[in-house]
Structure formats: C-alpha cells, structure tokens
Enzyme design. Structure first.
Site, PDB file in Angstrom:
ATOM      1  N   VAL A  80     -18.167 -23.998 105.543  1.00 35.69           N
ATOM      2  CA  VAL A  80     -17.696 -23.332 104.328  1.00 35.69           C
ATOM      3  C   VAL A  80     -18.897 -23.183 103.396  1.00 35.69           C
ATOM      4  O   VAL A  80     -19.538 -24.159 103.035  1.00 35.69           O
ATOM      5  CB  VAL A  80     -16.585 -24.153 103.632  1.00 35.69           C
ATOM      6  N   GLY A  90     -13.607 -19.575  92.142  1.00 40.19           N
ATOM      7  CA  GLY A  90     -12.401 -19.716  92.957  1.00 40.19           C
ATOM      8  C   GLY A  90     -12.537 -19.184  94.374  1.00 40.19           C
ATOM      9  O   GLY A  90     -11.566 -19.185  95.126  1.00 40.19           O
ATOM     10  N   LEU A  91     -13.733 -18.760  94.758  1.00 42.48           N
ATOM     11  CA  LEU A  91     -13.910 -18.187  96.086  1.00 42.48           C
ATOM     12  C   LEU A  91     -13.790 -19.236  97.188  1.00 42.48           C
ATOM     13  O   LEU A  91     -13.193 -18.972  98.233  1.00 42.48           O
ATOM     14  CB  LEU A  91     -15.250 -17.453  96.175  1.00 42.48           C
ATOM     15  N   GLN A 118     -18.769 -32.510  99.279  1.00 44.89           N
ATOM     16  CA  GLN A 118     -17.773 -31.818  98.457  1.00 44.89           C
ATOM     17  C   GLN A 118     -16.355 -32.379  98.603  1.00 44.89           C
ATOM     18  O   GLN A 118     -15.378 -31.669  98.409  1.00 44.89           O
ATOM     19  CB  GLN A 118     -17.786 -30.325  98.795  1.00 44.89           C
ATOM     20  N   TYR A 122     -12.317 -30.597  98.017  1.00 39.27           N
ATOM     21  CA  TYR A 122     -11.302 -30.462  99.058  1.00 39.27           C
ATOM     22  C   TYR A 122     -10.068 -31.313  98.778  1.00 39.27           C
ATOM     23  O   TYR A 122      -8.966 -30.944  99.174  1.00 39.27           O
ATOM     24  CB  TYR A 122     -11.900 -30.772 100.431  1.00 39.27           C
TER      25      TYR A 122
END
Length: 144
Positions: A80, A90-91, A118, A122
């Site tokens: 990702v 917000g992508l 991250q 998540y």
C-alpha cells in the site's frame, strides 16, 4: 499540493493497465521498503496479485495497493503506497476499502496486512495487531 487544487482521483482494478515504470517511480517516491525494485519483478508481482487497485490523478499514478487471496479463508494486503503529495487526503483509506470490497477478499475469513510503521492507520480501518503470525523466510535479493 494544496487540498483544493487536487485533481479528482479515479481508481482502476485492472492490474494489466498499471505501467510498471510508473509503479516503480511511485515506490521510489513514497515507499522506502520498495525502492529500486526491478521492473521484471514488478511485472511478475502485478500478474500474480488479485485484486489490485491503482489510483490516478488524471494519468499520474498516485496510489497503489494489492492483495493475494485464496477467495475463502485467507488474504493478505501488500504494497500500500500513496504519493506524498496525496497523503492525508483519505486516499489510503479509499485504497484499502476498495480492496476489501473486491470479490476475491470480500468474504474471506481472515485478511492479513503487511505493514512496517503504519499500524495506527490500519487500526482505524478495523485491523488488529497480531503477534501470532511472525514467521518469515528471507531469501536473497538475487532471486529471479
């Protein structure tokens, strides 16, 4: 890039339409863990991943995520990445939600996620930290 000047983002689920060189450039810009991947290996990765979601601002690749899945029991989300100019808009959420809604993942019992730093992002999307899947086989970077 200012939020008001951002062009509309469109999503594509066609792995064959992702230009490997553009993806490599996105990795080099926005993903320290995927820098300098070989184009041939990226082509193989795209061919073997389902589903794939690519985000475009006009014709520029600005976001990408992929998964592998058995369609029933297990799926894993990988790679990702959002271009730094498009982060905090917000992508990343859109990419993950789009993957989770794809038929190859939608009804899978467990969806694993590979991430380095991250976890907090998540967790906001419903993922939980998991200490039970920590096995890893490291192969040489010279594979392939």
């Amino acid at each position: 890039m200012s939020q008001t000047a951002a062009p509309a983002i469109t999503l594509s689920f066609d792995a064959a339409s992702v230009e490997p060189m553009q993806l490599q450039q996105l990795f080099d810009t926005g993903a320290f863990w995927a820098r300098n991947r070989q184009i041939g290996r990226i082509e193989c990765m795209l061919a073997c991943s389902k589903p794939v979601v690519a985000a475009y601002a006009e014709s520029r690749l600005v976001g990408f995520a992929r998964a592998t899945s058995d369609g029933a029991f297990r799926a894993t989300i990988w790679d990702v990445v959002v271009h730094p100019d498009y982060q905090k808009l917000g992508l990343g959420r859109r990419l993950i939600e789009a993957l989770l809604d794809e038929p190859a993942i939608r009804d899978v019992e467990r969806v694993y996620l590979m991430t380095t730093f991250q976890q907090g992002f998540y967790e906001k999307l419903g993922f939980q930290r998991n200490a039970s899947t920590t096995m890893l086989l490291m192969r040489s970077d010279e594979v392939g």
